[in-house]
Scaffold this motif. Structure first.
Motif, PDB file in Angstrom:
ATOM      1  N   ILE A  61       0.865  -1.177   0.000  1.00  9.82           N
ATOM      2  CA  ILE A  61       0.000   0.000   0.000  1.00  9.82           C
ATOM      3  C   ILE A  61       0.901   1.227   0.000  1.00  9.82           C
ATOM      4  N   ALA A  62       0.693   2.106  -0.976  1.00  6.74           N
ATOM      5  CA  ALA A  62       1.470   3.348  -1.039  1.00  6.74           C
ATOM      6  C   ALA A  62       0.659   4.475  -0.412  1.00  6.74           C
ATOM      7  N   LEU A  63       1.315   5.228   0.462  1.00 10.67           N
ATOM      8  CA  LEU A  63       0.634   6.322   1.164  1.00 10.67           C
ATOM      9  C   LEU A  63       1.425   7.605   0.976  1.00 10.67           C
ATOM     10  N   GLU A  64       0.709   8.655   0.654  1.00 16.30           N
ATOM     11  CA  GLU A  64       1.377   9.947   0.561  1.00 16.30           C
ATOM     12  C   GLU A  64       1.813  10.362   1.969  1.00 16.30           C
ATOM     13  N   HIS A  65       2.886  11.168   2.045  1.00 13.09           N
ATOM     14  CA  HIS A  65       3.426  11.508   3.369  1.00 13.09           C
ATOM     15  C   HIS A  65       2.402  12.217   4.264  1.00 13.09           C
ATOM     16  N   ALA A  66       1.488  12.971   3.611  1.00 13.14           N
ATOM     17  CA  ALA A  66       0.462  13.665   4.409  1.00 13.14           C
ATOM     18  C   ALA A  66      -0.389  12.654   5.177  1.00 13.14           C
ATOM     19  N   VAL A  67      -0.587  11.499   4.608  1.00 11.60           N
ATOM     20  CA  VAL A  67      -1.393  10.460   5.276  1.00 11.60           C
ATOM     21  C   VAL A  67      -0.514   9.688   6.258  1.00 11.60           C
ATOM     22  N   ALA A  68       0.711   9.347   5.805  1.00 15.73           N
ATOM     23  CA  ALA A  68       1.599   8.553   6.672  1.00 15.73           C
ATOM     24  C   ALA A  68       1.925   9.297   7.966  1.00 15.73           C
ATOM     25  N   SER A  69       1.929  10.627   7.910  1.00 14.00           N
ATOM     26  CA  SER A  69       2.248  11.360   9.132  1.00 14.00           C
ATOM     27  C   SER A  69       1.074  11.378  10.098  1.00 14.00           C
ATOM     28  N   ASP A  70      -0.099  10.973   9.633  1.00 19.48           N
ATOM     29  CA  ASP A  70      -1.261  10.890  10.532  1.00 19.48           C
ATOM     30  C   ASP A  70      -1.482   9.475  11.064  1.00 19.48           C
ATOM     31  N   LEU A  71      -0.527   8.594  10.814  1.00 18.81           N
ATOM     32  CA  LEU A  71      -0.640   7.237  11.354  1.00 18.81           C
ATOM     33  C   LEU A  71       0.420   7.052  12.442  1.00 18.81           C
ATOM     34  N   TRP A  72      -0.020   6.727  13.631  1.00 14.43           N
ATOM     35  CA  TRP A  72       0.907   6.483  14.743  1.00 14.43           C
ATOM     36  C   TRP A  72       1.167   4.981  14.831  1.00 14.43           C
ATOM     37  N   VAL A  73       2.441   4.630  14.908  1.00  7.35           N
ATOM     38  CA  VAL A  73       2.777   3.210  14.918  1.00  7.35           C
ATOM     39  C   VAL A  73       3.743   2.914  16.074  1.00  7.35           C
ATOM     40  N   GLU A  74       3.875   1.645  16.397  1.00  6.21           N
ATOM     41  CA  GLU A  74       4.909   1.245  17.356  1.00  6.21           C
ATOM     42  C   GLU A  74       5.771   0.179  16.709  1.00  6.21           C
ATOM     43  N   LYS A  75       7.073   0.263  16.967  1.00  6.69           N
ATOM     44  CA  LYS A  75       7.989  -0.687  16.340  1.00  6.69           C
ATOM     45  C   LYS A  75       7.889  -2.042  17.034  1.00  6.69           C
ATOM     46  N   LEU A  76       7.983  -3.086  16.227  1.00  2.46           N
ATOM     47  CA  LEU A  76       7.991  -4.442  16.767  1.00  2.46           C
ATOM     48  C   LEU A  76       9.428  -4.947  16.766  1.00  2.46           C
ATOM     49  N   PRO A  77       9.725  -5.948  17.582  1.00  3.30           N
ATOM     50  CA  PRO A  77      11.080  -6.504  17.548  1.00  3.30           C
ATOM     51  C   PRO A  77      11.414  -7.006  16.139  1.00  3.30           C
ATOM     52  N   ARG A  78      12.690  -6.964  15.767  1.00  3.30           N
ATOM     53  CA  ARG A  78      13.131  -7.324  14.406  1.00  3.30           C
ATOM     54  C   ARG A  78      12.717  -8.752  14.028  1.00  3.30           C
ATOM     55  N   HIS A  79      12.710  -9.644  15.046  1.00  2.84           N
ATOM     56  CA  HIS A  79      12.407 -11.050  14.742  1.00  2.84           C
ATOM     57  C   HIS A  79      10.908 -11.326  14.704  1.00  2.84           C
ATOM     58  N   ALA A  80      10.099 -10.272  14.810  1.00  3.22           N
ATOM     59  CA  ALA A  80       8.645 -10.494  14.779  1.00  3.22           C
ATOM     60  C   ALA A  80       8.245 -11.081  13.423  1.00  3.22           C
ATOM     61  N   PRO A  81       7.241 -11.969  13.399  1.00  2.00           N
ATOM     62  CA  PRO A  81       6.871 -12.615  12.127  1.00  2.00           C
ATOM     63  C   PRO A  81       6.240 -11.615  11.151  1.00  2.00           C
TER      64      PRO A  81
END
Lengths: 656, 84
Positions: free
Chosen positions: B64-84
């Motif tokens: 899914i491609a998101l313009e930066h204006a949209v991506a900046s309105d999404l809050w995320v949390e990082k998962l550990p690198r080994h997460a599936p």
């Protein structure tokens, strides 16, 4: 309650005649439609190929009419193509529906199932592209899923024909799915209240009131319209209920409903799907990423354009046109046909009508078959390969920044690229855009500055054979006009710009059979549309010439054509021809090429490229935007074409 | 939801495995509905494939491609690198 379709009951859904294929965009509905009906509809690897409902009789049941609907990203519908699908659900005599889903994206598929289940239509779920799912380590327990949903679930690979017979067999046992969820207490109370109102005011003959209530609460405009028509003044009660529910929460009701369906689909997916860990990323994904890479994307785009130019501009417009126009028509067919008419009918107006300067054969058919056909054939081939590869969707990412300047987003690149094939069909494709503003600006820009394949081929054939610098000046001028008028339109047309969010379908190796089928279908359409128009145009030219009007037009157009644009007086005839089709006009200019300097060829082609859209495009613009908007567009386009052509002439006189 | 720090999607490095934590209230409701329809729901794991010219995330095998204006309105949390 057993909702299996009874085969014999006189009041069974068998009285209904339609089966709907419904699903997300780009999941293979049209391929499945082809498999089940034998009717070919255009199939491509990008979302939005189908913008209208197609209908054909099922191969396995001649009493059953199959409907291929445009992909729905979500229901309640927001775009024109989603509304078309909702209209089919509301108004068709539905016996059952087949939801076509992407097996590798089960969660999204089930989010739509959750909504369809509320409508109570007997259904089968076809989990398509199960080969791609397996390649990515996705395993779905179809039996378990079928048990939960209480409908048949069939894995299919529509492109290879796998799973077709089990799917046809499953249609006999289609059932209304079990609901996937009950909403949270507050939302559920609103849903139940709305359901009771729909049941009281406007019960649907086939669709469940609860489904209609949910769609209404989510703001589906087609359902709103249907309920309003059926419930009259009482519709206000439904609106009041929705307003109250919206006001009671900080979160919009539509979003709450959608989020809960998403959560239910998520939970079910986790139950029935298994994902293998540590799989290597497919090659197609890596290629796809390179195509939208901030650095590599551009050389890839240039390489693609170069290959298309070599195929269409060099092989099609030079080699094949040379073979057809000079050798086949110039040396064999035209002398033979001319000789035949002269021998049978002698010299005179009748012979001239067929083989004279504006003869139906020597001009109309020669232009259509010798000049345009080889060019559009090579163009449609190249186009088909790019469509099926999945590259076009990636163009929307690369072009997004440029389209942002026009007040659009990269999604508008799809209709515009399709416009290079045929502006008429591309105008219809603007339905994939989400707002009326986007559709209006895109339609206007296509009508003004996007040359169709036939015209593009003639331009490349004339300028490419004459001057490379001229081809570059033509391309830069058209691009400048496109960007400048787009920028202006973006400022003038009211409304806000919607940022781009789009799915990038997987890159795939195009299947030769599909590319050839599409090319054949497009050529057939081209010949059916173009030949009568070319013959009509030639006949008009013949009559104008015969009645002495053409010389008058040439004299009358002299100040504009010769004075302002610096073209020979005979070029006026090309503009008269251009009123019918721009490529017809361009071909008229092509025929004058021996009398044109390089500068005149560039100015003439720029003006004709921007000139009035062809008759078929105009009809489509009227259909999509209304007669007033279409007239306004023409009122702006024709003066712009001559203004730009004249300014370019003055500039080239000084600098070239 | 866990108590990991929330980052804007636009600021997360390419290759990160993340989970959608919340939609910013500034995000247009229709756009939010569109994201949900694409499968981007709160709590769902994603992988960041690209940040330029647009943000591209992998969601259930679909890019899914998101313009930066949209991506900046999404809050995320990082998962550990080994997460599936």
């Amino acid at each position: 309650m057993d909702l299996t379709l009874p085969r014999t009951s006189p009041e069974s859904p068998l009285d209904h005649t339609a089966m709907l294929l419904v699903g997300h965009p780009n999941v293979g509905k049209s391929v499945l439609f082809h498999r089940l009906t034998g009717t070919y509809v255009n199939v491509s690897n990008y979302p939005g190929t189908t913008v209208e409902v197609s209908r054909a009789t099922a191969r396995f049941d001649r009493a059953l009419s199959l409907l291929d609907t445009p992909g729905v990203l979500s229901l309640p519908g927001r775009s024109d193509d989603e509304r078309a699908t909702m209209r089919a659900l509301l108004h068709e005599e539905l016996r059952l529906a087949v939801q076509v889903g992407d097996a590798k994206n089960l969660r999204r598929t089930l989010t739509l199932t959750a909504l369809l289940a509320e409508l109570g239509v007997p259904m089968v779920l076809a989990l398509n592209m199960s080969d791609e799912a397996s390649a990515r380590g996705v395993a779905v327990d179809h039996k378990a899923l079928s048990e939960v949903l209480r409908i048949p679930v069939v894995p299919t690979i529509a492109t290879g024909g796998s799973g077709m017979q089990p799917l046809i067999d499953a249609l006999d046992v289609a059932k209304a799915p079990a609901p996937l969820l009950h909403y949270d207490t507050d939302t559920e109370a609103v849903v139940q209240e709305a359901t009771a109102l729909v049941e009281e005011l406007a019960p649907h003959p086939r669709l469940a009131s609860r489904g209609l209530a949910i769609l209404f609460l989510g703001g589906d405009s087609e359902v709103e319209q249907w309920l309003q028509e059926k419930s009259g003044d009482d519709y206000a009660r439904l609106v009041a209920l929705r307003c109250a529910a919206d006001a009671a929460s900080s979160e919009a009701l539509a979003a709450r409903l959608a989020a809960e369906r998403g959560r239910a689909a998520d939970a079910l997916t986790k139950t029935v799907m298994d994902q293998s860990a540590h799989l290597r990323r497919p090659m197609a994904q890596r290629v796809g990423q390179l195509a939208v890479h901030r650095l590599w994307g551009w050389p890839i785009l240039l390489a693609v354009l170069y290959v298309v130019y070599e195929l269409v501009g060099v092989f099609g417009a030079e080699t094949l046109v040379g073979l057809f126009e000079e050798q086949l028509f110039g040396e064999v067919l035209n002398p033979a046909v001319t000789d035949f008419f002269n021998r049978i009918f002698g010299a005179g107006w009748f012979t001239d009508l067929f083989v004279g300067q504006y003869g139906l054969w020597t001009m109309g058919m020669t232009y259509a078959l010798a000049l345009i056909l080889p060019i559009v054939t090579t163009f449609f081939l190249a186009f088909g390969v790019l469509e099926d590869s999945g590259y076009f969707s990636r163009l929307s990412v690369i072009a997004n920044r440029m389209f942002a300047m026009l007040g659009l987003n990269g999604r508008a690149v799809l209709p515009m690229v399709l416009g290079l094939g045929c502006v008429t069909m591309a105008t219809l494709t603007t339905r994939i855009l989400h707002t009326r503003r986007e559709r209006l600006i895109t339609t206007f820009l296509m009508a003004l500055a996007i040359p169709c394949s036939a015209q593009l081929g003639v331009v490349l054939g004339l300028l490419g054979g004459m001057t490379f610098a001229g081809t570059v000046i033509w391309a830069v001028t058209i691009l400048f006009v496109l960007l400048f008028t787009g920028w202006l339109a973006g400022k003038l047309v009211k409304g806000r710009r919607i940022p781009l969010v789009t799915e990038l379908p997987p890159m795939r190796l195009p299947v030769l059979g599909n590319v050839l089928k599409k090319t054949g279908g497009r050529l057939k359409w081209y010949l059916i549309e173009v030949i009568p128009l070319f013959l009509l145009g030639t006949f008009i030219m013949y009559m104008l010439d015969r009645l002495g009007i053409l010389p008058w037009i040439i004299r009358a157009g002299e100040p504009l054509v010769t004075g302002w644009l610096g073209l020979p007086p005979e070029a006026s005839a090309a503009f008269v021809m251009g009123f019918l089709r721009r490529d017809f006009g361009a071909t008229g200019l092509f025929a004058l090429s021996s009398q044109l300097s390089a500068e005149q060829a560039v100015v003439g082609m720029v003006t004709l490229t921007l000139f009035i859209p062809c008759i078929a495009s105009m009809m489509m613009i009227i259909k999509e935007q209304g007669a007033r908007t279409a007239a306004l567009m023409v009122g702006m386009i024709v003066p712009t074409a001559f203004l730009v052509g004249g300014i370019l002439h003055q500039l080239l006189r000084i600098f070239w | 939801m866990s108590n990991r720090e929330h980052l804007r999607l636009i600021g997360v490095p390419v290759g990160s495995k993340i989970r959608l934590a919340e939609f910013d209230p500034a995000l247009d409701p229709l756009q939010r509905e569109q994201l949900l329809a694409y499968g981007l729901s709160v709590g769902h794991p994603l992988e960041v494939l690209q940040q330029s010219p647009l943000t591209v995330v992998l969601c259930d095998h679909v890019e899914i491609a998101l313009e930066h204006a949209v991506a900046s309105d999404l809050w995320v949390e990082k998962l550990p690198r080994h997460a599936p």
